[in-house]
Design a protein around this motif. Structure first.
Motif, PDB file in Angstrom:
ATOM      1  N   ARG A 422       0.916  -1.276   0.022  1.00 29.40           N
ATOM      2  CA  ARG A 422       0.133   0.251  -0.036  1.00 29.40           C
ATOM      3  C   ARG A 422       0.852   1.280   0.020  1.00 29.40           C
ATOM      4  O   ARG A 422       0.559   2.236  -0.678  1.00 29.40           O
ATOM      5  N   TYR A 458      -9.482  -3.090  -7.698  1.00 34.82           N
ATOM      6  CA  TYR A 458     -10.431  -2.517  -6.549  1.00 34.82           C
ATOM      7  C   TYR A 458      -9.497  -2.065  -5.536  1.00 34.82           C
ATOM      8  O   TYR A 458      -9.808  -0.798  -5.114  1.00 34.82           O
ATOM      9  N   ARG A 459      -8.420  -2.587  -5.149  1.00 32.26           N
ATOM     10  CA  ARG A 459      -7.823  -2.127  -3.807  1.00 32.26           C
ATOM     11  C   ARG A 459      -7.058  -0.745  -4.270  1.00 32.26           C
ATOM     12  O   ARG A 459      -7.226  -0.014  -3.293  1.00 32.26           O
ATOM     13  N   VAL A 461      -7.944   1.203  -6.313  1.00 40.10           N
ATOM     14  CA  VAL A 461      -9.115   2.340  -6.662  1.00 40.10           C
ATOM     15  C   VAL A 461      -9.445   2.778  -5.213  1.00 40.10           C
ATOM     16  O   VAL A 461      -9.674   4.199  -4.979  1.00 40.10           O
ATOM     17  N   GLY A 462      -9.578   1.902  -4.386  1.00 44.42           N
ATOM     18  CA  GLY A 462     -10.098   2.271  -2.996  1.00 44.42           C
ATOM     19  C   GLY A 462      -9.035   3.273  -2.114  1.00 44.42           C
ATOM     20  O   GLY A 462      -9.221   4.243  -1.643  1.00 44.42           O
ATOM     21  N   ILE A 463      -7.917   2.775  -2.384  1.00 44.23           N
ATOM     22  CA  ILE A 463      -6.748   3.465  -1.719  1.00 44.23           C
ATOM     23  C   ILE A 463      -6.610   4.789  -2.263  1.00 44.23           C
ATOM     24  O   ILE A 463      -6.342   5.769  -1.580  1.00 44.23           O
ATOM     25  N   HIS A 465      -8.732   6.715  -3.799  1.00 44.65           N
ATOM     26  CA  HIS A 465      -9.954   7.309  -3.347  1.00 44.65           C
ATOM     27  C   HIS A 465      -9.867   7.960  -1.852  1.00 44.65           C
ATOM     28  O   HIS A 465     -10.159   9.240  -1.633  1.00 44.65           O
ATOM     29  N   GLU A 466      -9.273   7.018  -0.981  1.00 45.14           N
ATOM     30  CA  GLU A 466      -9.265   7.690   0.467  1.00 45.14           C
ATOM     31  C   GLU A 466      -7.838   8.727   0.442  1.00 45.14           C
ATOM     32  O   GLU A 466      -8.118   9.758   1.091  1.00 45.14           O
ATOM     33  N   ALA A 469      -9.848  11.781  -0.699  1.00 49.39           N
ATOM     34  CA  ALA A 469     -10.879  12.261   0.207  1.00 49.39           C
ATOM     35  C   ALA A 469     -10.150  13.254   1.281  1.00 49.39           C
ATOM     36  O   ALA A 469     -10.433  14.242   1.584  1.00 49.39           O
ATOM     37  N   PRO A 532     -13.033   7.707  -8.936  1.00 48.41           N
ATOM     38  CA  PRO A 532     -12.493   6.149  -8.815  1.00 48.41           C
ATOM     39  C   PRO A 532     -13.188   5.397  -9.631  1.00 48.41           C
ATOM     40  O   PRO A 532     -12.675   4.455 -10.139  1.00 48.41           O
ATOM     41  N   ASN A 533     -14.505   5.802 -10.067  1.00 53.12           N
ATOM     42  CA  ASN A 533     -15.320   4.673 -11.069  1.00 53.12           C
ATOM     43  C   ASN A 533     -14.720   4.889 -12.436  1.00 53.12           C
ATOM     44  O   ASN A 533     -14.602   3.943 -13.062  1.00 53.12           O
TER      45      ASN A 533
ATOM     46  N   ARG B 152      -7.454  -4.600   3.512  1.00 52.27           N
ATOM     47  CA  ARG B 152      -7.080  -3.976   1.813  1.00 52.27           C
ATOM     48  C   ARG B 152      -8.182  -4.405   1.310  1.00 52.27           C
ATOM     49  O   ARG B 152      -8.396  -3.806  -0.040  1.00 52.27           O
ATOM     50  N   ASP B 153      -9.356  -5.099   1.623  1.00 48.88           N
ATOM     51  CA  ASP B 153     -10.465  -5.357   0.850  1.00 48.88           C
ATOM     52  C   ASP B 153     -11.850  -4.648   1.112  1.00 48.88           C
ATOM     53  O   ASP B 153     -12.885  -5.255   0.610  1.00 48.88           O
ATOM     54  N   TYR B 155     -13.381  -0.671   1.175  1.00 48.34           N
ATOM     55  CA  TYR B 155     -13.024   0.882   1.260  1.00 48.34           C
ATOM     56  C   TYR B 155     -14.290   1.622   1.516  1.00 48.34           C
ATOM     57  O   TYR B 155     -15.083   2.062   0.474  1.00 48.34           O
ATOM     58  N   GLN B 157     -15.250   4.597   2.205  1.00 46.17           N
ATOM     59  CA  GLN B 157     -15.513   6.078   1.793  1.00 46.17           C
ATOM     60  C   GLN B 157     -15.973   5.928   0.170  1.00 46.17           C
ATOM     61  O   GLN B 157     -16.828   6.832  -0.229  1.00 46.17           O
ATOM     62  N   LEU B 158     -15.404   4.810  -0.475  1.00 47.97           N
ATOM     63  CA  LEU B 158     -15.676   4.639  -1.855  1.00 47.97           C
ATOM     64  C   LEU B 158     -17.066   4.182  -1.962  1.00 47.97           C
ATOM     65  O   LEU B 158     -17.844   4.496  -2.455  1.00 47.97           O
ATOM     66  N   ASN B 162     -20.141   6.567  -3.558  1.00 54.00           N
ATOM     67  CA  ASN B 162     -21.160   5.968  -4.704  1.00 54.00           C
ATOM     68  C   ASN B 162     -22.452   5.891  -4.257  1.00 54.00           C
ATOM     69  O   ASN B 162     -23.477   6.174  -5.027  1.00 54.00           O
ATOM     70  N   LEU B 250     -14.501  -8.825  -1.817  1.00 57.53           N
ATOM     71  CA  LEU B 250     -13.571  -9.751  -2.828  1.00 57.53           C
ATOM     72  C   LEU B 250     -13.490 -11.376  -2.446  1.00 57.53           C
ATOM     73  O   LEU B 250     -13.665 -11.470  -1.449  1.00 57.53           O
TER      74      LEU B 250
END
Lengths: 612, 428
Positions: A422, A458-459, A461-463, A465-466, A469, A532-533, B152-153, B155, B157-158, B162, B250
């Motif tokens: 990460r 996915y991970r 994108v989530g990171i 996005h954080e 934010a 993110p999308n 890690r799997d 999120y 906020q995401l 959405n 996931l």
């Protein structure tokens, strides 16, 4: 419209352009480099990763071979950490057993000074047990394997440290051509910021065209005809490191006769097809088939291993007055086009041809000539100036795993295939301009392993996005996008070292204290690419483009699992913001499903189509 | 002698074996692995989108099913009547209830649920485990989506952002993962098992109570216990004083593994033998009948004889179909005819997310109205004692349709009913 001033404008963010910017900045010039996408987006990021010893061209193209061995020795010092010292074998397979090529090869290596030692076949098989046991001779040469993404990033960091400004995602729309004194002169370029859409004028005393396969298009903007001979090379990546040494067939260069270990995989290369358009490269089924069949001759059984991906790059070959049909026959030597003497266009040079291995030399020649035109004498310093990070020495296959185990970072892994943590991802996004996940793939190898982004997309994108934010709560900086890119930290020398990106304390402490660093373009909420999308869609499509040509067997099953994850579990095809697009959204699409022709189609039929 | 061997232990195989056991057949399941449940969300998706390029989810799957089969007469749903479909889903609901993992649908009978996905999209599902029901997007309470730092799997906020873009009021918060474990390299399945311990749940409950505002419902990644899942959920709801729901994640998917485990245990209690780690590699047929199938084990090949065989190995994903670089794609055990293009150039479309899906995943084994694989030329069954169901069937793309579990359950049940003669022959 913002206007920037500089002495030297470099067009192209591949190895050559980066090298020119580095060289010119070290000589004390003011430099701006523009690249229409990310660094290494073009051929540099799509080649097989071979640092040539020169052996491959020693019989056919000795001039290029001499350039290669000269540069091979220099790059091992200046870009040590971007190179794995794999060594290389030239092996004589049963097909070439009767040929006189091996003897000519050895003599030519001696002639040019490429260290070449014949070793016993048994010794070669001990070191590479999967090699075809029926080979009859083996020559060892100082080939190596390069991480061309890291090398270019490191070169650019070196250039920036010497004062160069690097503008990625800035595409040249026009050259500023002045014809006032009865003389044509290029005085810079008008470029478009692909993220904000803004036009920027860059005035320069000298414009150096290092646009690779696109160099002809750039030269045309100045009214010069440069007929690049675009030779498409297709490569196929296998999911195991089946050999640890670069394996070449000891014969005239041809299709599928080289296997290069790169990090965790091996790549089989390559074809050489003349193509019309360097941008949209179709990979034909017969190319993949041919790579696998030829690969079998070097490593029997290789075609039954899992194929990860296929990709193609375009060699920017150039030969003045070339009239042949086969791009294999075009020299691999570098070409410096002096437009003042060639076309009567002042203030403009084109540097093309060559190999990745010779990028530094190409830069040196180009900047030498620029000095002449600018009427100054400043010696080249790149050969003796290691880029940041070179002090780490050559990398080796296990370095990531070793660093992760040393620092106990297993819990931090975002991409298990390629061992990306990460913190590596966050630092790469924060410390150099990032617009798409594909940019981060080149930085840290995200998504390059067997699942091809199935889990890490996915991970990531989530990171990201954080990170975004966090930055939304920070004040928006008043700088222009160009300033923002120019001022970003751009620390890339240790991008690929997990051990250098350790967050102190436990993960929760770090997050609770909200130490999340400065803004970078990806986290700039004003740009559509911070969405993110969109990042998710773009990266899934980018990965799809590269796997479609090689989907069968277990990899097909893997892809269906990726569908289950992204459609079934996530419903990612029904997310908001469907209408958004990034500068690369279109690029990731391919108009025609690869392989409309059946696998049995002959190459000759394809050639006609490709060069039509 | 065994009366029925079911090949495959996914949802299709489990439902088929259950139906057979109910009908009094002596039945065994042999399978390579444990089926695709382990990867999916633990819900029963019957039909999520129709037509496939629709942006709006299907509201009432059983009604849209009629439209679907009118347009696609070869679809597996066309092999069952609406009543049989209903009956199959009810059989699942009863079995899940008996297995201790009740699933329910919308409060308005016949409607799809809309549940939050791990990216915050709205997933249409027909039935969901209790733990996901409070996430129904049509409900009014604002959402608090809670994640764990260092996980890690997931999120939050995401997810919240959405959902917000789709008109659902949602905010995000983090809790330290140390509430569950101090070890850092843990996946969701391991975390779920750790939360089977009551003291860890108490700690989590206290922390959640500190975050939640009155009137909110709380969404968490699907890690709320494994063996003791229902107690964990009930205890958290009580401690926090708010509705709580899980969001699937996931693979490996905790809700999917819970479902598989619960159903498999229940079947074993009913006397069904489930043998995994046994990949069927071949068969022997004589006079148009399958006599035995052969599995490879560590020691030696084993022959498995039965009166009847049901193929429930899934398509490409389940491992039922294999393929190679020449463009050949085949059913791996009986080499049954497939409706798939035998040419790689016709397998894919240019877009990964193309609403029409990828052709290579849209074909399978053609069957007659009794779920017997047929020779497409003659329309006659290939073997007199072989049936097929689930994802192996032709003319569907259950992942794109969001019909994965629906097709598995409904055809798994119907194929066995057809086999034992307990149904009116399908008309379409």
């Amino acid at each position: 419209m913002p206007t920037l001033e500089t002495e030297i404008l470099v067009i192209g963010g591949g190895a050559t352009g980066a090298g020119v910017a580095w060289d010119a900045a070290l000589r004390g010039f003011q430099v701006i480099l523009v690249e229409k996408r990310d660094l290494t987006h073009g051929t540099t990021g799509r080649y097989h990763g071979l640092v040539h010893s020169g052996g491959r061209y020693v019989v056919k193209d000795p001039k290029s071979a001499a350039e290669c061995i000269h540069e091979n020795r220099i790059l091992r010092r200046t870009h040590a950490h971007c190179i794995e010292d794999t060594g290389g074998f030239f092996v004589v397979t049963p097909e070439e057993a009767e040929s006189d090529y091996p003897d000519r090869f050895q003599a030519a290596c001696d002639e040019i000074g490429i260290p070449c030692t014949e070793i016993p076949v048994a010794e070669a098989l001990r070191r590479e047990p999967l090699l075809n046991p029926r080979i009859s001779r083996v020559f060892e040469v100082p080939d190596a394997s390069a991480d061309s993404f890291l090398a270019t990033h490191a070169t650019v960091q070196a250039a920036r440290m010497a004062g160069a400004r690097i503008l990625i995602y800035h595409q040249v729309e026009a050259l500023l051509v002045d014809e006032s004194n009865g003389q044509r002169r290029v005085q810079g370029a008008q470029v478009r910021d692909m993220v904000s859409g803004e036009l920027v004028t860059i005035r320069a005393d000298m414009t150096i065209n290092a646009a690779g396969a696109w160099a002809g298009q750039i030269a045309a903007l100045a009214g010069a005809e440069v007929r690049i001979i675009p030779g498409k090379g297709t490569m196929v990546a296998m999911n195991h490191r089946l050999v640890n040494t670069v394996i070449n067939r000891c014969k005239m260069p041809s299709d599928g006769d080289i296997i290069v270990p790169i990090h965790t995989i091996v790549a089989i290369g390559t074809t050489d097809e003349k193509v019309a358009d360097p941008e949209n490269l179709r990979i034909e089924p017969w190319e993949v088939q041919l790579m696998l069949e030829e690969g079998e001759k070097l490593v029997p059984g290789i075609s039954r291993a899992r194929v990860l991906r296929a990709w193609a790059g375009v060699r920017p070959l150039y030969q003045e007055n070339f009239t042949g049909q086969d791009s294999r026959d075009v020299t691999r030597s570098l070409a410096l086009l002096d437009h003042p003497s060639r076309d009567g266009i002042q203030g403009f040079l084109t540097i093309t041809g060559g190999k990745w291995t010779t990028f530094r030399m190409m830069a040196e020649k180009a900047v030498d000539r620029a000095c002449q035109h600018l009427g100054v004498e400043r010696p080249c310093r790149t050969a003796d100036t290691p880029v940041p990070g070179a002090e780490q020495g050559h990398y080796w296959l296990g370095h990531r795993l070793h660093e992760i185990e040393e620092a106990r970072l297993q819990g931090e892994l975002v991409c298990e295939c390629e061992l990306v943590t990460r913190a590596m991802l966050e630092d790469a996004a924060r410390n150099n301009p990032t617009v798409t996940l594909d940019d981060l793939r080149r930085d840290v190898r995200l998504g390059m392993g067997p699942c091809q982004g199935g889990f890490c997309t996915y991970r990531a994108v989530g990171i990201l996005h954080e990170l975004a934010a966090e930055n939304r709560t920070a004040p928006v900086t008043p700088e222009s996008p160009q300033e923002e890119i120019a001022n970003s930290p751009w620390e890339v020398a240790y991008l690929q070292s997990p051990g250098r990106h350790v967050r102190t304390g436990s993960p929760q402490e770090v997050l609770e204290s909200k130490v999340l660093g400065p803004a970078s373009p990806v986290t700039d909420p004003r740009t559509p690419v911070s969405n993110p999308n969109l990042l998710l869609r773009d990266f899934l499509q980018e990965r799809w483009k590269g796997v479609v040509p090689v989907l069968w067997g277990r990899q097909l099953k893997q892809e269906r699992l990726d569908e289950l994850i992204y459609l079934g579990v996530m419903n990612a095809d029904h997310l908001p913001d469907e209408e958004l697009a990034s500068p690369l959204t279109d690029f990731y699409l391919f108009d025609t499903t690869p392989g409309e022709t059946s696998p049995g189609t002959t190459p000759s039929g394809q050639e006609k189509e490709a060069s039509a | 002698m065994t009366q029925l061997i079911v090949i495959g232990a996914g949802l299709t195989g489990l439902m088929a074996a259950h139906t057979a056991a109910q009908a009094g057949l002596q039945v065994r399941i042999i399978a390579k692995g444990m089926g695709a449940n382990h990867w999916h969300a633990g819900t029963v998706d019957v039909l999520g989108y129709h037509p496939r390029d629709s942006r709006q989810p299907v509201r009432r799957p059983l009604e849209s099913r009629d439209v679907l089969v009118a347009e696609q007469p070869g679809h597996p749903y066309a092999r069952v009547s609406p009543e049989e479909m209903q009956a199959g889903l009810e059989a699942f609901t009863r079995l899940a209830q008996e297995a201790g993992l009740p699933h329910r649908g919308s409060d308005e009978p016949g409607r799809n649920l809309l549940l939050p996905s791990p990216v915050g999209a709205a997933r249409p599902a027909f039935l969901a485990p209790e733990a996901q029901l409070a996430g129904e997007l049509g409900r009014d309470e604002p959402m608090l989506i809670v994640g764990f730092q260092g996980l890690r799997d997931f999120y939050p906020q995401l997810v919240a952002e959405n959902l917000g873009k789709q008109g659902v009021t949602a905010r995000a918060a983090f809790l330290p993962l140390s509430l569950v474990t101090r070890e850092r390299d843990r996946n969701h399945v391991q975390l779920a098992k750790l939360l089977d311990e009551p003291e860890r749940v108490a700690g989590l409950g206290r922390a959640l109570r500190g975050l939640v505002k009155p009137g909110e419902r709380v969404g968490l990644p699907a890690i709320l216990g494994f063996q003791r899942h229902r107690e964990v959920l009930a205890s958290l709801v009580e401690q926090v004083g708010a509705p709580i729901f899980e969001i699937p994640t996931l693979p490996p998917s905790v809700p999917g593994i819970r479902l598989h485990t619960a159903l498999a245990r229940r079947l074993e209690a009913l006397g069904v033998r489930i043998e995994t780690g046994m990949e069927v590699l071949g068969f022997h047929g004589e006079d148009g009948r399958v006599l035995w199938v052969e599995t490879e084990t560590a020691a030696r090949p084993l022959k498995h004889r039965a009166e009847r065989f049901l193929l429930a190995t899934g398509g490409v994903l389940g491992g039922g179909f294999q393929s190679d670089h020449t463009g050949r794609i085949w059913e791996g055990i009986f080499h049954l005819p497939l409706t798939l293009p035998q040419e790689r150039s016709r397998w894919f479309r240019p877009r990964f997310l193309d609403p029409a899906g990828q052709p290579v995943f849209q074909g399978g084994v053609p069957v007659n109205g009794n779920f017997q694989p047929v020779d497409p030329a003659s329309g006659q069954p290939v073997f007199a004692n072989l049936w097929a169901a689930g994802n192996t069937l032709a003319h569907a793309d259950p992942i794109h349709e969001r019909s994965l579990e629906g097709v598995a359950i409904v055809t798994g049940v119907a194929a066995v009913k057809a086999m034992v003669g307990d149904r009116a022959p399908a008309n379409s």
